[in-house]
Design an enzyme around this catalytic site. Structure first.
Site, short mmCIF file in Angstrom:
data_model
loop_
_atom_site.label_atom_id
_atom_site.label_comp_id
_atom_site.label_asym_id
_atom_site.label_seq_id
_atom_site.Cartn_x
_atom_site.Cartn_y
_atom_site.Cartn_z
CG ASP A 26 7.08 5.07 -11.63
OD1 ASP A 26 7.68 4.01 -11.88
OD2 ASP A 26 5.84 5.16 -11.63
CB SER A 34 -0.95 -0.04 1.20
OG SER A 34 -1.91 0.98 1.14
CE LYS A 81 -4.90 -2.57 1.08
NZ LYS A 81 -5.08 -1.13 0.76
#
Length: 548
Positions: free
Chosen positions: A303, A292, A317
């Site tokens: 990224d 999460s 998740k």
């Protein structure tokens, strides 16, 4: 008859949970009449059951079963909270509560001390990991129908008497409850003269503040590079995931976006402040229990090519929940949206909305992963099941066999036996060897491999059905042969997964002697993932090669 009743509950009871909330959505879904109709049907059925059922029924238990049956068709994160569970969630978010200062697990009419925290009431009273509490203030745990762990809670300064079993002997202790502070950052230290190490264990309201303060103090000690450890971090507040990312990523950068069938939950989350340090070399550690909010942070770092991610693929998740108020202090925590990393990746591993023929959530297959590009350097990254680290290490993995061992507490129970048969006064002396691993495997074998894999459970369920259908005479021999083959495969798999099992076993054993602080210091010296992080940070060439 019973199964059809359950089916009715699951399909017609949707409106009962927070009727006001669902009615408020009627304008969006244009199904007001259908909602009102289903509420009326349920109310009549509920009344008829209570008035006419052959045995006496408990209205509260009927309702709990109805609610849980309905929610079980959705996803495991959409859950109903009682008033007590609502308060517990608030405590976890604040990071403060009153109790005995220990992790306690409820296991089939037992309360097991999993970990006493140093200098808190349980520790001061002499309780150890593995102790089984059988009575609390005279109340037998086996006779208590609700969550017995709640009996340990109470106001600070009040006393609680416990009776517990240790190594077959009965003992008693009196504990004085105390305020317990749960730190988001339980440990930070210099790993080398230039590398600071920070453990972020949960994303509560204090996560970004404590992380920033830890880095600040480490930089004052000379840290020019940082290791952020998110291994085992199950997540928490999405806002804090954004704030922690903002410590390393500049202002006005997208950290995550959420998408939903409800327009108001379609949002983008940008960093709001100047980064605390946008240039410091960074390694983020993750494993199969990083979930999460941990995946939002590690995904955004990856990224933006902001740091190197090391360990094992994270949990996967990618769903966001929001609690909605219900009557009488209760709540329903509803999955409202999916979240995506800055490159557009969904890291959700299981599809709960397109299940297989057995009703099980489907895991995204590796061949179906989609490729994305990182924002700055254009590196290829993939979606479909957690954040995949830049450097993968077997010691950080959680294979199915290891997950089974953890689920059945095999590693925990072995560590208990180990603790009472070995003495250590020096943290550095705990260095498990091949002989220790072989002893663990022998211990598992002596228990008859007393842990089930999902494969075994599926075969056992099928065999029970065969017995009911009187087909067992024809398949018993085949079934026994299959189960023996599984036992042999488990034995081989134990040895194949030695690295990850030894890592977990070492951690559990170290905690028994030197508490969690000792574990963190031990890992700082010997843990494979931390050593890999140090190696990368000490090699600027390799560090930049990975990111470019």
């Amino acid at each position: 008859m019973r199964s059809s009743t359950i089916s009715i509950k699951r399909h017609i009871l949707l409106p009962i949970l927070g009727a006001g909330f669902f009615l408020s959505l009627a304008s969006f879904k244009d199904d007001f009449f259908e909602i009102a109709k289903q509420i009326e049907i349920f109310t009549e059925m509920y009344k008829q059951l209570n008035m006419n059922y052959v045995d006496e029924t408990n209205p509260a238990e009927l309702m709990d079963s109805a609610i849980n049956g309905m929610l079980s068709d959705l996803d495991p994160y959409t859950i109903y909270w009682t008033e007590q569970e609502v308060e517990r969630a608030k405590i976890n978010s604040r990071g403060e509560f009153t109790g005995i200062g220990a992790n306690v697990s409820t296991q089939a009419d037992k309360l097991i001390i999993m970990e006493p925290w140093k200098d808190y009431p349980a520790d001061k009273a002499g309780l150890k990991a593995g102790d089984e509490i059988i009575k609390i203030d005279g109340t037998s745990i086996s006779d208590y129908k609700d969550n017995a762990g709640e009996l340990l809670q109470g106001s600070a300064g009040t006393e609680v008497n416990v009776t517990y079993m240790r190594q077959g002997k009965k003992n008693t202790a009196t504990l004085k409850r105390a305020a317990v502070e749960i730190q988001a950052v339980p440990f930070f230290e210099m790993a080398t003269p230039e590398i600071g190490y920070v453990i972020l264990s949960k994303f509560n309201e204090k996560a970004s503040r404590e992380t920033k303060e830890a880095i600040k103090q480490l930089k004052e000690k000379g840290a020019k590079k940082i290791i952020l450890d998110l291994r085992g971090n199950p997540g928490g507040l999405l806002s804090e995931a954004v704030n922690v990312s903002n410590l390393f990523i500049e202002k006005d950068k997208l950290i995550t976006s959420t998408k939903s069938s409800v327009d108001k939950y379609n949002k983008t989350y940008l960093t709001k402040r100047n980064a605390y340090d946008a240039d410091i070399p960074l390694v983020v550690l993750i494993n199969g229990r990083s979930a999460s909010a941990s995946e939002i942070v590690s995904g955004s770092v990856q990224d933006y090519d902001r740091g190197v991610v090391i360990g094992a693929r994270s949990f996967g998740k990618g769903l966001v929940q929001r609690p909605q108020e219900l009557s009488y202090g209760t709540q329903v925590k509803i999955t409202i949206s999916r979240y995506y990393t800055p490159s557009g990746r969904s890291i959700q591993a299981l599809d709960y909305w397109n299940r297989d023929t057995d009703g099980n959530a489907v895991r995204t297959k590796k061949e179906d992963y989609k490729a994305y590009k990182t924002v700055n350097s254009g590196r290829t990254v993939y979606d479909g099941g957690g954040v995949d680290p830049d450097i993968k290490l077997p010691s950080a993995a959680y294979s199915p066999i290891t997950t089974s061992l953890l689920r059945e507490n095999a590693i925990f129970d072995y560590a208990t036996d180990f603790y009472y048969s070995h003495q250590y006064s020096d943290l550095d002396k705990i260095q498990l060897t091949d002989a220790d691993f072989n002893a663990f495997v022998a211990w598992i074998e002596s228990r008859g491999f007393n842990f089930d894999t999902e494969t075994e459970s599926a075969f056992a369920k099928a065999y029970k059905t065969a017995i009911l259908e009187e087909l067992d005479d024809d398949i018993t021999t085949s079934y026994k042969g299959m189960m023996q083959s599984i036992q042999n495969a488990k034995k081989k798999d134990l040895r194949d997964k030695k690295a990850e099992i030894m890592s977990l076993l070492t951690d559990e054993i170290v905690k028994r002697y030197f508490y969690r602080e000792g574990l963190y210091n031990h890992q700082l010296k010997y843990n494979a993932e931390i050593q890999a992080a140090i190696k990368v940070l000490n090699s600027p060439t390799e560090y930049h090669k990975i990111l470019n």
